[in-house]
Design a protein around this motif. Sequence first.
Motif, PDB file in Angstrom:
ATOM      1  N   VAL A 260       0.930  -1.251   0.131  1.00 37.22           N
ATOM      2  CA  VAL A 260      -0.062  -0.061  -0.071  1.00 37.22           C
ATOM      3  C   VAL A 260       0.969   1.257   0.093  1.00 37.22           C
ATOM      4  N   SER A 261       1.870   1.232   1.089  1.00 38.11           N
ATOM      5  CA  SER A 261       2.829   2.316   0.968  1.00 38.11           C
ATOM      6  C   SER A 261       3.688   2.618  -0.515  1.00 38.11           C
ATOM      7  N   LEU A 262       3.978   1.615  -0.943  1.00 37.64           N
ATOM      8  CA  LEU A 262       4.535   1.652  -2.393  1.00 37.64           C
ATOM      9  C   LEU A 262       3.815   2.246  -3.312  1.00 37.64           C
ATOM     10  N   GLY A 263       2.405   2.062  -3.276  1.00 36.12           N
ATOM     11  CA  GLY A 263       1.554   2.309  -4.400  1.00 36.12           C
ATOM     12  C   GLY A 263       1.319   3.919  -4.126  1.00 36.12           C
ATOM     13  N   VAL A 264       1.212   4.189  -3.103  1.00 36.31           N
ATOM     14  CA  VAL A 264       1.013   5.605  -2.572  1.00 36.31           C
ATOM     15  C   VAL A 264       2.164   6.428  -2.978  1.00 36.31           C
ATOM     16  N   ASN A 265       3.252   6.193  -2.647  1.00 33.37           N
ATOM     17  CA  ASN A 265       4.520   6.674  -3.073  1.00 33.37           C
ATOM     18  C   ASN A 265       4.575   6.985  -4.492  1.00 33.37           C
ATOM     19  N   VAL A 266       4.215   6.030  -5.189  1.00 30.29           N
ATOM     20  CA  VAL A 266       4.543   5.790  -6.758  1.00 30.29           C
ATOM     21  C   VAL A 266       3.621   6.978  -7.133  1.00 30.29           C
ATOM     22  N   ALA A 267       2.369   6.853  -6.815  1.00 32.43           N
ATOM     23  CA  ALA A 267       1.184   7.673  -7.158  1.00 32.43           C
ATOM     24  C   ALA A 267       1.533   9.249  -7.145  1.00 32.43           C
ATOM     25  N   MET A 268       2.051   9.436  -5.785  1.00 27.63           N
ATOM     26  CA  MET A 268       2.605  11.089  -5.593  1.00 27.63           C
ATOM     27  C   MET A 268       3.648  11.350  -6.408  1.00 27.63           C
ATOM     28  N   ALA A 269       4.902  10.578  -6.541  1.00 26.80           N
ATOM     29  CA  ALA A 269       5.808  10.744  -7.358  1.00 26.80           C
ATOM     30  C   ALA A 269       5.491  11.125  -8.739  1.00 26.80           C
ATOM     31  N   LEU A 270       4.490  10.424  -9.336  1.00 25.37           N
ATOM     32  CA  LEU A 270       4.158  10.663 -10.728  1.00 25.37           C
ATOM     33  C   LEU A 270       3.346  11.810 -10.932  1.00 25.37           C
ATOM     34  N   LEU A 271       2.546  11.868  -9.889  1.00 21.37           N
ATOM     35  CA  LEU A 271       1.586  13.447  -9.701  1.00 21.37           C
ATOM     36  C   LEU A 271       2.505  14.438  -9.737  1.00 21.37           C
ATOM     37  N   PHE A 272       3.622  14.605  -8.859  1.00 24.50           N
ATOM     38  CA  PHE A 272       4.315  15.711  -9.084  1.00 24.50           C
ATOM     39  C   PHE A 272       5.408  15.847 -10.009  1.00 24.50           C
ATOM     40  N   LEU A 273       5.512  14.833 -10.504  1.00 20.79           N
ATOM     41  CA  LEU A 273       6.621  14.901 -11.888  1.00 20.79           C
ATOM     42  C   LEU A 273       5.655  15.321 -12.969  1.00 20.79           C
ATOM     43  N   MET A 274       4.365  15.117 -12.989  1.00 22.68           N
ATOM     44  CA  MET A 274       3.599  15.636 -14.245  1.00 22.68           C
ATOM     45  C   MET A 274       3.365  17.273 -13.820  1.00 22.68           C
ATOM     46  N   LEU A 275       3.317  17.702 -12.493  1.00 22.90           N
ATOM     47  CA  LEU A 275       3.258  18.878 -12.262  1.00 22.90           C
ATOM     48  C   LEU A 275       4.344  19.669 -12.529  1.00 22.90           C
ATOM     49  N   TRP A 276       5.710  19.013 -12.294  1.00 20.18           N
ATOM     50  CA  TRP A 276       6.844  19.703 -12.731  1.00 20.18           C
ATOM     51  C   TRP A 276       6.885  19.679 -14.101  1.00 20.18           C
ATOM     52  N   ILE A 277       6.575  18.667 -14.934  1.00 17.02           N
ATOM     53  CA  ILE A 277       6.623  18.833 -16.355  1.00 17.02           C
ATOM     54  C   ILE A 277       5.484  20.049 -16.823  1.00 17.02           C
ATOM     55  N   CYS A 278       4.435  20.196 -16.407  1.00 17.21           N
ATOM     56  CA  CYS A 278       3.616  21.202 -16.822  1.00 17.21           C
ATOM     57  C   CYS A 278       4.222  22.545 -16.388  1.00 17.21           C
ATOM     58  N   TRP A 279       4.930  22.681 -15.113  1.00 15.02           N
ATOM     59  CA  TRP A 279       5.567  24.067 -14.868  1.00 15.02           C
ATOM     60  C   TRP A 279       6.917  23.622 -14.507  1.00 15.02           C
ATOM     61  N   PRO A 280       7.791  23.717 -15.632  1.00 12.15           N
ATOM     62  CA  PRO A 280       9.281  23.482 -15.227  1.00 12.15           C
ATOM     63  C   PRO A 280       9.829  24.495 -14.345  1.00 12.15           C
ATOM     64  N   ARG A 281       9.329  25.677 -14.142  1.00 11.28           N
ATOM     65  CA  ARG A 281      10.026  26.412 -13.379  1.00 11.28           C
ATOM     66  C   ARG A 281       9.909  26.203 -11.939  1.00 11.28           C
ATOM     67  N   GLU A 282       8.804  25.446 -11.660  1.00 13.96           N
ATOM     68  CA  GLU A 282       8.518  25.013 -10.134  1.00 13.96           C
ATOM     69  C   GLU A 282       9.286  23.905  -9.901  1.00 13.96           C
ATOM     70  N   ARG A 283      10.542  23.965  -9.779  1.00 15.94           N
ATOM     71  CA  ARG A 283      11.738  23.003  -9.525  1.00 15.94           C
ATOM     72  C   ARG A 283      11.528  22.219  -8.227  1.00 15.94           C
ATOM     73  N   LEU A 284      10.779  22.923  -7.371  1.00 15.54           N
ATOM     74  CA  LEU A 284      10.424  22.198  -5.938  1.00 15.54           C
ATOM     75  C   LEU A 284       9.636  21.050  -6.296  1.00 15.54           C
ATOM     76  N   TYR A 285       8.687  20.978  -7.132  1.00 19.08           N
ATOM     77  CA  TYR A 285       8.034  19.936  -7.380  1.00 19.08           C
ATOM     78  C   TYR A 285       8.856  18.853  -8.140  1.00 19.08           C
ATOM     79  N   GLY A 286       9.907  19.187  -8.833  1.00 25.96           N
ATOM     80  CA  GLY A 286      10.749  18.175  -9.676  1.00 25.96           C
ATOM     81  C   GLY A 286      11.779  17.456  -8.648  1.00 25.96           C
ATOM     82  N   TRP A 287      12.197  18.172  -7.622  1.00 28.28           N
ATOM     83  CA  TRP A 287      13.009  17.531  -6.512  1.00 28.28           C
ATOM     84  C   TRP A 287      12.114  16.581  -5.639  1.00 28.28           C
ATOM     85  N   PHE A 288      10.780  17.128  -5.350  1.00 30.08           N
ATOM     86  CA  PHE A 288      10.139  16.239  -4.818  1.00 30.08           C
ATOM     87  C   PHE A 288       9.756  14.759  -5.337  1.00 30.08           C
ATOM     88  N   ALA A 289       9.307  15.032  -6.634  1.00 31.86           N
ATOM     89  CA  ALA A 289       9.038  13.977  -7.370  1.00 31.86           C
ATOM     90  C   ALA A 289      10.282  13.016  -7.277  1.00 31.86           C
TER      91      ALA A 289
END
Length: 660
Positions: free
Chosen positions: A215-244
């Motif tokens: 369960v934890s692994l699934g949640v972690n992967v989902a959060m990583a992919l979510l913030f990775l997509m956010l960083w791709i949409c807003w490349p200037r927001e590097r904070l999201y990229g480092w969190f991903a």
Amino acid sequence: MERRASRGASLALAALLALGAVALLVSALLPSPRAWGAGDLLAFTAVESVRGEPLEAMASQAPAVAAPPAHGWVPVTLPDAWSDRWPAHDGVVWYRLRFTLPPDIPAEREFALALDAMNMAGAVWLDGQLLWRDERLAEPGLTRAWNQPRFVRLGALRAPGPGRAQAGDEHTLLVRITGYAPYVGGLSEVWLGAADPVQRLHAQAQWWRVGLQQVSLGVNVAMALLFLMLWICWPRERLYGWFALTALAWSAGCYNQVATGVWPLRTVPQWQFAMAALLLLFAGSYLVFVFRFAGRRHVRCEAALAFTLGAAVLAGILAMGRYPQALPAVRMATLLAGLLLFMLAVAYVLQHALRTRSPSSIALALAVVIALAGGLHDMAALLAWIDDTRYYAVVCSTFSLVSMAFLLAWRLRSAFEREAYFNAELREKVEGARAELTAALARQRALELANARQAERIGMVRDLHDGLGGTLVHAAACWGEAPQVPVPAPQALAVLAQISDDLRLIIDTTAHVPQGDLQALLAAPRRRLMSRLQAAGIDARWHAEGLDGVRLEGARALNLLRLLQEAVTNAIRHSGARRVGISVLRRGACLQVCVQDDGRGFDATRAGAQGMGLANMRQRAIALEAVLQLETAPGQGCRVAVDVAWQAADPPVPPVPSGD
């Protein structure tokens, strides 16, 4: 209001994290799940262990068939880690567990066996009968069963009939484990008893060791992919990229909890080095994340982190290929570097929270403390410092990552709110500017309309001055010399004809002929001008060349003819000339118009020397997008010239009768 809302959300998250920390503490103080059903379990009368063959001697053997050594058995207690007893042993260790059925147990009672975990892979026999074995019991590709609880139903162990308390009541469990001393090789809890209680214990262990991790692994992967997509949409927001990147690295490390093999690697040591490298990547990216979260950039520190990670990976690759004996040392160095970086990140977060005391920094600090507490608990449980088989690191880290994701999401929401407020304010300002611009355009339109009317009046004055005015002034001057003498009818008719020609010129060059043939338009002005020059006793020369097919738009034609007419009129009135030359020549895309006399000339620089006629000619030259050339001096005559650009047009359009 926005700041108060953000502060309230951060305080709520901090309170939630505090409750999570309390829940973790209470859960750690509760008894282990194996104690919940201890009353229904059978006790082992003896638990012994003996060292088997090392890993190097297992390549040509059939591990599941090999018999245990006959001598060397030593008593142990479960859970057991043989690294304390045989520190350098990497290979097989056998465990022998003996138990006796109580005489009051019915023959139909069904039994079950469950193992909490074994490290790394193994096989189990009951009274010489194989119950199960892992797929691979030797390298390469040793099965990683270290976190996989096992369960098997044994059926009835007591034979029915009289004398059951004396015959067949003693049994032996034989467990064979292949493992590594540095990875805490050994055997965890073994539960034997009635089927239902043992199955419940196995289900609890399965949930804590595998289910919760998945369960934890699934949640972690989902959060990583979510913030990775956010960083791709807003490349200037590097904070999201480092969190991903942090979440992805931790998710890959969490896979260690549920993986049963070493693919795509070959051996367990290689796999463990990969986990240490992922820990280093996680710690480094997390440290950069907290830098960005605090609004700081440490360029040299980040460069050092990248160099450390690259050096560790390169050293691991070399050790896997050419220097396998150095891989444990490289793994340990990488693991210690990752732990050190993580502790630095924890210290930085705590220092930032103490310095700023903002709700978001306090919430982040609590999240880090919870993850740290879970990791310390798991390390103590793995090293048998505490008697607990539950692991909290993955769950606590997931809880911390979710908390950090909440903080980032709240930041994103605040950014959207600021953008919406800015857009609303900008829209309001744009509407105000639009209203002001509309009013300014209305004023400009009114001013342009007034200027156009004024320009029309001035143009009308010029036309009257250069055309009808000149004719009337000339007639008045001639007739004024002898006012008592009646004007002859032919002379009056000639003046009226000139006036009519001027009117027709205006009409033909404006309303009726949008594009007039220049040669045709010059005919009437030429006749009038030559007549006036002859009447004044001036020798006139007219020269036109190359005008076939030259067409000018009405307003340009009128300006050109009026300029020519005014130049000739000035020569008649003011020059006292005896000769006047008029030329209209086409030279390529240019029309050269010139009027030159041999009169008295004048000083063009003297104030008052240029009257309304010259001013009108200059204005008409500007309208023709040309420059009036005036060459004159006292006693040297006067030359007026202008070069006008023209373009070939469609075939001539027949003039429309004016109706006169």
